[in-house]
Design an enzyme around this catalytic site. Structure first.
Site, PDB file in Angstrom:
ATOM      1  N   GLY A  96     -19.482   0.032  -1.492  1.00  0.00           N
ATOM      2  CA  GLY A  96     -20.538   1.010  -1.259  1.00  0.00           C
ATOM      3  C   GLY A  96     -21.820   0.718  -2.005  1.00  0.00           C
ATOM      4  CG  LEU A  97     -21.749  -1.270  -5.799  1.00  0.00           C
ATOM      5  CD1 LEU A  97     -21.337  -2.480  -6.630  1.00  0.00           C
ATOM      6  CD2 LEU A  97     -22.414  -0.218  -6.695  1.00  0.00           C
TER       7      LEU A  97
ATOM      8  CE1 TYR B   4      -3.051  -3.023   0.368  1.00  0.00           C
ATOM      9  CE2 TYR B   4      -3.247  -2.591   2.717  1.00  0.00           C
ATOM     10  CZ  TYR B   4      -3.565  -3.344   1.606  1.00  0.00           C
ATOM     11  OH  TYR B   4      -4.407  -4.427   1.754  1.00  0.00           O
TER      12      TYR B   4
ATOM     13  CE  LYS C 283     -18.683   4.347  -3.868  1.00  0.00           C
ATOM     14  NZ  LYS C 283     -17.376   3.804  -4.312  1.00  0.00           N
TER      15      LYS C 283
END
Length: 298
Positions: free
Chosen positions: A203-204, A51, A208
Site C-alpha cells: 500500500g505504500l 495460510y 499508506k
C-alpha cells in the site's frame, strides 16, 4: 479482463489474479466476494496450505464449489505446521510433498490442482528430490503443472535448469525491481511465466504514509508514490497505475493481488481496463527510483 497463457502451460489465466491469503471473513462472506471476482472475469485463485493453517484452502474450496471447470486453482506446499501449532518448519522432502498434496486436495474439495508451487526453497535443499515429488504428482494427475514461489535468484536458476516449472511467483513492484536484474531475462528465455505479488508494496505506492521499505528510505518511497500519483487520473487511479507498471513488463503473466474487500476487488479489476502506460510514462516511473540493489537472498 485480459488473459494470458502461463509460461509453457495451457493455463490461460486472468492478468489480475485473486490472492486468497488476505481473506478474513466468514465462509459466506468470502464466497460472496469470490463470486464477484468470477463475475468480473478473474479465473485464477491462489492460496497455500500454510495460510491460516489450511483454513484458507477450505474457505476457497467452499466458495468455488460448482465452478471447478471455470477456474484455475493454485496452492503451495513446503512449510509444515508443527503438531502444537506453534509455528512451521521448512520441509521440501519428497515424502512430505507427496503427503501434503492430499491435505490440500481434501481442503479444496477437488481431485486435482492446476498449479502446485513450492513455497520457498534454498540451495541446501535436495532439489532433485523435490522435483521428483512434483513430477510424480503430475504423472498421477493430482496436479496439472508445478512452479515455485521464491525471491532467491540462485534457487530460481537451479529450478530453471533442472525442472519443468511453468511459473515463478515473486515479489515485484516499482519499489522492488530486483527481478529485472536477476530473473526476467532468464525466465523469458525459458518461457516461464511470472506471477507478481506485492505490486502496490504493502500500500505504500497507493494510500499508506511513506515509510522505509526494503533498502529504501521513507523519502525514496515518497518519491515513488509521488511518481505513481503524478501519472494517475480519474481513469487510472494510483492502484491501477502501480498494477499497470507491473503488468506491462513483458515477462509478467499476472499480478496476484491480495483481496479482502469489495473495494479492493474493484480497484484490482479496474487495472485490467485502465489506460496503458505509454513508453515515456514507464520510463518516468523507473527514473523516479533506482533499482534496489542489495545483498541477494541465496
Amino acid at each position: 479482463m485480459n488473459y494470458k497463457l502461463l509460461g509453457s502451460s495451457d493455463l490461460k489465466i486472468s492478468e489480475i489474479a485473486f490472492g486468497a491469503m488476505s481473506l478474513q471473513g466468514s465462509d459466506a462472506d468470502n464466497a460472496a466476494l469470490i463470486q464477484q471476482a468470477l463475475a468480473a472475469g478473474i479465473n485464477y485463485f491462489d492460496t497455500a496450505d500454510l495460510y491460516d493453517k489450511g483454513a484458507n484452502e477450505i474457505t476457497l474450496g467452499k466458495a468455488l464449489q460448482g465452478k471447478r471447470k471455470e477456474v484455475i486453482i493454485a496452492t503451495k506446499a513446503g512449510n509444515q505446521w508443527r503438531p502444537d501449532g506453534s509455528g512451521w518448519d521448512w520441509n521440501p522432502r519428497k515424502e512430505y510433498i507427496l503427503s501434503a498434496v492430499e491435505g490440500s486436495l481434501q481442503r479444496l474439495q477437488t481431485d486435482y490442482i492446476d498449479l502446485y508451487q513450492l513455497h520457498g526453497g534454498t540451495l541446501e535443499d535436495n532439489i532433485d528430490e523435490t522435483i521428483e515429488a512434483f513430477e510424480r504428482l503430475q504423472e498421477q494427475g493430482k496436479i496439472r503443472y508445478y512452479g515455485i514461489s521464491s525471491i532467491r535468484p540462485n534457487v530460481i536458476r537451479a529450478y530453471v535448469e533442472r525442472s519443468r516449472i511453468v511459473s515463478v511467483m515473486m515479489q515485484y513492484s516499482l519499489l522492488d525491481r530486483r527481478p529485472e536484474e536477476t530473473c526476467f531475462e532468464l525466465l523469458q528465455q525459458h518461457n516461464i511465466g511470472i506471477l507478481a505479488r506485492g505490486s502496490v508494496a504493502k500500500g505504500l505506492l497507493v494510500n499508506k504514509p511513506a515509510a522505509a521499505y526494503l533498502n529504501y528510505t521513507a523519502d525514496e518511497v515518497q518519491r515513488a508514490a509521488s511518481a505513481i500519483k503524478a501519472l494517475s487520473s480519474a481513469q487510472r487511479g494510483p492502484a491501477q497505475t502501480a498494477l499497470r507498471f507491473v503488468l506491462q513488463q513483458r515477462p509478467v503473466t499476472a499480478a496476484v493481488v491480495g483481496i479482502r474487500t469489495p473495494e479492493q476487488l474493484k480497484d484490482a479489476v479496474a487495472a485490467a481496463d485502465a489506460p496503458l502506460l505509454n513508453a515515456v510514462e514507464l520510463e518516468q516511473l523507473k527514473a523516479a527510483v533506482a533499482v534496489n540493489v542489495y545483498e541477494q537472498h541465496r
